[in-house]
Scaffold this active site. Structure first.
Site, mmCIF file in Angstrom:
data_model
loop_
_atom_site.group_PDB
_atom_site.id
_atom_site.type_symbol
_atom_site.label_atom_id
_atom_site.label_comp_id
_atom_site.label_asym_id
_atom_site.label_seq_id
_atom_site.Cartn_x
_atom_site.Cartn_y
_atom_site.Cartn_z
ATOM 1 C CD GLU A 1 -8.878 1.312 7.097
ATOM 2 O OE1 GLU A 1 -8.525 0.043 8.400
ATOM 3 O OE2 GLU A 1 -8.105 1.937 7.748
ATOM 4 C CG HIS B 1 -5.419 -2.101 8.842
ATOM 5 N ND1 HIS B 1 -5.889 -0.545 9.144
ATOM 6 C CD2 HIS B 1 -4.274 -2.182 8.542
ATOM 7 C CE1 HIS B 1 -5.029 -0.596 9.961
ATOM 8 N NE2 HIS B 1 -4.365 -1.358 9.458
ATOM 9 C CG ASN C 1 -8.820 -1.716 11.841
ATOM 10 O OD1 ASN C 1 -8.288 -1.973 11.581
ATOM 11 N ND2 ASN C 1 -9.979 -0.494 11.071
ATOM 12 C CG ASP D 1 -0.523 -0.593 2.574
ATOM 13 O OD1 ASP D 1 0.965 -0.418 2.805
ATOM 14 O OD2 ASP D 1 -1.010 -0.746 3.645
HETATM 15 C C1 GLP Z 1 -0.925 0.874 8.793
HETATM 16 C C2 GLP Z 1 -0.314 -0.141 7.214
HETATM 17 C C3 GLP Z 1 -0.457 -1.386 7.448
HETATM 18 C C4 GLP Z 1 0.532 -2.223 8.718
HETATM 19 C C5 GLP Z 1 -0.309 -1.648 9.824
HETATM 20 C C6 GLP Z 1 -0.058 -2.064 10.779
HETATM 21 O O1 GLP Z 1 -1.880 1.111 8.573
HETATM 22 N N1 GLP Z 1 -1.059 0.200 6.288
HETATM 23 O O2 GLP Z 1 -0.105 -2.003 6.005
HETATM 24 O O3 GLP Z 1 0.280 -3.461 8.948
HETATM 25 O O4 GLP Z 1 -0.291 -0.069 10.037
HETATM 26 O O5 GLP Z 1 1.110 -1.334 11.302
HETATM 27 P P1 GLP Z 1 2.399 -1.377 12.654
HETATM 28 O O6 GLP Z 1 2.506 -2.899 12.486
HETATM 29 O O7 GLP Z 1 2.589 -0.140 13.125
HETATM 30 O O8 GLP Z 1 1.329 -2.452 13.912
#
Ligand code: GLP
Length: 242
Positions: A143, A138, A136, A67
């Site tokens: 989402e 995702h 959540n 992304d």
């Molecule tokens: C972001 C990214 C995701 C990632 C998620 C969790 O929103 N778009 O791809 O997996 O957050 O991030 P973290 O590893 O910092 O908890």
């Protein structure tokens, strides 16, 4: 699904890096799907150490990130392209033209998303897709929703994701409200999937995603239907799954 509880963040990172290293050794031309966020930073550091030790090479591999924020240029220090340059691409021998991140600077979302799907198809699909897990549920920026989005698409970020990601920006107003993300269909087409999660704040969602019902309200739950998924969590994130 293989569910592994590592003793801590370092062990989780080591085990996850080993999976990616094994993929590179078995198939030097492999196509890796990559993720951003705090969770994979340790495993990227481990891969850099493996590369420096001469154990692995990315020279013939290709990469596709999940992304990217819409509206951020690749040079913006909160863009996911920048993150990848800092944590991996700039430190290993990957060929820059074979690293792919959705083009956040392209305002034409249909063109940006279609080009991304096409580029993945052109290399024959993703061999191993790495995923982090949002609070959540995702994955990428898919989402919670009423159904599973299929292809790479434009999304509006939820308030909770904007809030969670604001820690990395000067102020919450600077967090982009939209992003380009691989769809659930894009992710599910990967031949293998590797999920990492760490910390007590992920314990609840880890349990719901991998041991609860499959529902688009918890996007990661769909991974239970994939034939080759490995989930590696640290003890804190796995605390409710004993
Ligand atoms: C972001 C990214 C995701 C990632 C998620 C969790 O929103 N778009 O791809 O997996 O957050 O991030 P973290 O590893 O910092 O908890």
């Amino acid at each position: 699904m293989e569910f592994i509880v590592a003793k801590d963040y370092d062990e989780m990172s080591r085990l996850a890096a080993d999976k990616i290293a094994a993929c590179l050794k078995a198939k030097p031309t492999c196509v890796l799907g990559l993720a951003t966020g705090s969770t994979p930073i340790g495993l990227y550091a481990q891969l850099v150490r493996d590369f420096e030790a001469g154990e692995i090479s990315f020279a013939d591999a290709a990469t596709f990130n999940l992304d990217e924020y819409r509206g951020l240029s690749p040079e913006h220090d909160q863009s996911y392209r920048y993150f990848m340059e800092q944590n991996l691409f700039g430190k290993v021998d990957v060929e820059p033209s074979r690293t792919h991140v959705p083009d956040g600077a392209n305002p034409d979302h249909e063109a940006a998303c279609a080009a991304y799907e096409q580029a993945i198809a052109q290399v024959g699909g993703i061999d191993l897709q790495l995923l982090g897990l949002g609070h959540n549920g995702h994955i990428g920026f898919n989402e919670p929703a009423d159904d599973f989005p299929v292809d790479t698409h434009l999304v509006g970020l939820t308030e909770s994701t904007i809030q969670a990601n604001s820690r990395l920006f000067d102020s919450i107003d600077d967090v982009p409200r939209e992003a380009y993300t691989m769809g659930i269909g894009t992710i599910m087409k990967a031949r293998s999937i590797l999920v990492v999660a760490s910390g007590a704040d992920k314990a609840d969602i880890v349990k719901r995603a991998f041991f609860g019902p499959v529902t688009p309200q918890v996007p990661a739950s769909v991974l239970q239907l994939h034939p080759d998924v490995t989930v590696i969590v640290d003890a804190e994130a796995g605390a409710q799954c004993a």
